[in-house]
Design an enzyme around this catalytic site. Structure first.
Site, short mmCIF file in Angstrom:
data_model
loop_
_atom_site.label_atom_id
_atom_site.label_comp_id
_atom_site.label_asym_id
_atom_site.label_seq_id
_atom_site.Cartn_x
_atom_site.Cartn_y
_atom_site.Cartn_z
N GLY A 142 0.84 -1.05 -0.17
CA GLY A 142 -0.10 -0.08 -0.10
C GLY A 142 0.57 1.28 -0.06
N GLY A 184 3.22 -3.50 -3.93
CA GLY A 184 3.28 -4.01 -5.29
C GLY A 184 3.28 -2.48 -6.35
N CYS A 225 -15.07 2.78 -26.98
CA CYS A 225 -16.50 3.08 -27.07
C CYS A 225 -17.16 3.58 -25.64
CB CYS A 225 -17.25 2.25 -27.99
SG CYS A 225 -16.68 2.31 -29.72
N GLU A 226 -16.50 4.24 -24.94
CA GLU A 226 -17.16 4.76 -23.78
C GLU A 226 -16.71 6.28 -23.54
OE1 GLU A 226 -18.38 2.86 -21.00
OE2 GLU A 226 -18.79 1.25 -22.22
C1 LIG Z 1 -3.03 -5.49 -3.48
C2 LIG Z 1 -2.42 -5.92 -2.31
C3 LIG Z 1 -0.88 -5.60 -1.96
C4 LIG Z 1 -0.18 -4.55 -2.62
O1 LIG Z 1 -0.68 -3.07 -2.62
P1 LIG Z 1 -0.06 -2.09 -3.29
O2 LIG Z 1 -0.85 -0.97 -3.22
O3 LIG Z 1 0.17 -2.44 -4.92
O4 LIG Z 1 1.40 -1.86 -2.69
C5 LIG Z 1 -0.29 -6.20 -0.90
N1 LIG Z 1 -0.79 -6.94 -0.23
C6 LIG Z 1 -2.18 -7.65 -0.38
C7 LIG Z 1 -2.77 -8.47 0.44
C8 LIG Z 1 -2.69 -6.95 -1.36
O5 LIG Z 1 -4.16 -7.42 -1.55
#
Ligand SMILES: *Cc1c(COP(=O)(O)O)cnc(C)c1O
Length: 433
Positions: A247, A291, A360-361
């Site tokens: 996150g 991520g 097409c949106e």
């Molecule tokens: C989506 C997710 C992440 C990664 O989140 P990011 O915002 O991309 O860093 C990590 N752990 C879990 C369990 C997730 O669902």
């Protein structure tokens, strides 16, 4: 002004990993997804260095749903990270890439028996249990296979990071995890402890995405430490790993005030040390699951400018040859991006247009208020920071083939996902005649 440093060559063309973006467009066509691999490696290094300085035992697990292809798992493997997978398909892709199964964590709120069996058979490092149904299913799978597996419990700690509603996951009414407040988490603990084939190595929580403050993580660490201490006292069980999820926010536009990995990790470490000492708990190992912050800033979507519609005294639409099929985030949750004209990087911004996709949106607007130099058909648009949840959410809407993905590093470009062909689009179709 664009809120980040971009590199240009003497012709004023955007350079990506040392390669001229206009050359990439000529060689591989547009729309094109480009990753600067050096940037990915640097992000990982920044997390590592922050952890190394903190003195914590740690593991960084790349949340591969942000961008999951064979080449990406190979880079993550090379960098020595763990990876999260959330489906049989991601697991399959990771295994195809030669990613070591023991470094995989398997997530998801509705894993099937087939997926659990696949994970167990391939020796996945840890299965992150989400709900009571899954505990039952996994128990049955383990009995049939006569084997055991590491597990963690995904908890819903009742902490919400203040982000967009669709990307909040830690609050009490989330679809994910065992609720702590109502006692579900404790019940799950008891159920898992009663199954000798499940080795409970830790607890997990993920409080949201695109987080810009440390407070949510500090609260989370305190909460997980207090749960660990409570379980030690009540059940004589101590989770060895606290997995704080991902996150970590990134800068998409000047409105985003992203903080670096160092700040997050320093605060996490300080809170962990203080609260563990207070609870008289040995310092647990910390896992994180970034991520977006690993791949987001490394990604660029390149598009060719096509048609233009000027509505006198009102507004202008500038259309490109891609859109919501290769990046649905603006249409899905009003995600904001910055865009530049890659073949006129040093030209002054002269106008504000709606940068529109070709789908097409009416909602297929990539950048609502794009400040750009004057453009002509054939100019090359680069959308910045598109590396997370762009290609991984791509679709064939309107039967547009999905773009190619190219990795660039040290002046070299390599196609890592081929562009789909029209033939690919009908590959699974069966005639009804
Ligand atoms: C989506 C997710 C992440 C990664 O989140 P990011 O915002 O991309 O860093 C990590 N752990 C879990 C369990 C997730 O669902």
């Amino acid at each position: 002004m664009i809120s980040r440093d971009l590199q240009a060559n003497e012709q004023g063309h955007l350079l990506l990993g040392g390669v001229d973006a206009t050359q990439l467009a000529r060689d591989f066509g547009t729309p094109l997804v480009v990753y600067d691999v050096g940037n990915i490696r640097q992000q990982i290094q920044d997390f590592r260095e922050s952890f190394d300085q903190s003195g914590l035992r740690y593991q960084i697990s790349y949340a591969s749903k942000a961008f999951a292809t064979v080449a990406m798992y190979q880079v993550i493997k090379e960098e020595g990270l763990h990876a999260d997978v959330v489906s049989g398909g991601e697991l399959y892709t990771a295994l195809q890439a030669g990613f070591p199964a023991e470094r995989l964590s398997f997530h998801g709120n509705n894993k099937s028996v087939a997926e659990l069996t696949m994970a167990v058979d391939h020796g996945v490092g840890v299965i992150i249990l989400d709900n009571f149904h899954e505990i039952q299913l996994l128990k049955e799978v383990l009995a049939v296979r006569g084997t055991s597996v590491n597990v963690m419990l995904r908890l819903t700690p009742g902490i919400s990071a203040h982000t967009h509603r669709y990307t909040q996951t830690g609050q009490v009414d989330s679809k994910f995890g065992f609720d702590v407040a109502s006692g579900q988490a404790t019940r799950a603990l008891q159920e898992v402890l009663a199954v000798p084939q499940m080795h409970l190595i830790g607890i997990h929580a993920h409080i949201g995405s695109q987080i810009f403050g440390v407070a949510g993580f500090e609260m989370l660490v305190q909460k997980l430490v207090s749960i660990a201490a409570e379980w030690r006292d009540d059940f004589d069980f101590v989770p060895q790993i606290l997995n704080l999820g991902g996150g970590f926010g990134i800068t998409y536009t000047a409105a985003d005030e992203a903080i670096g990995p160092d700040v997050f990790i320093q605060h996490i470490a300080a809170t962990l040390k203080a609260s563990s000492a207070e609870a008289n708990l040995d310092l647990p190992e910390i896992w994180i699951e970034p991520g977006r912050s690993i791949v987001g800033p490394a990604g660029y979507n390149l598009y060719t400018v096509g048609s233009r519609k000027d509505i006198p005294n009102l507004t202008s639409y500038l259309s490109v040859d891609g859109g919501m099929g290769d990046n649905i985030r603006p249409a899905l949750y009003q995600a904001q991006y910055e865009a530049v004209v890659a073949n006129k990087l040093n030209a002054p911004q002269q106008e504000t247009v709606h940068l529109a996709g070709k789908y097409c949106e009416s909602g297929d607007i990539l950048v609502d208020q794009a400040k750009l130099p004057r453009t002509e058909p054939g100019d090359l648009i680069a959308m910045l920071d598109t590396g997370a949840y762009g290609y991984s959410m791509a679709s064939n809407y309107n039967r547009n083939p999905r773009p190619a993905v190219v990795f660039v590093e040290n002046g070299q470009a390599k196609v890592v996902v081929r562009r789909e062909t029209f033939a690919d689009l009908t590959r699974l179709d069966e005639s009804y005649l």
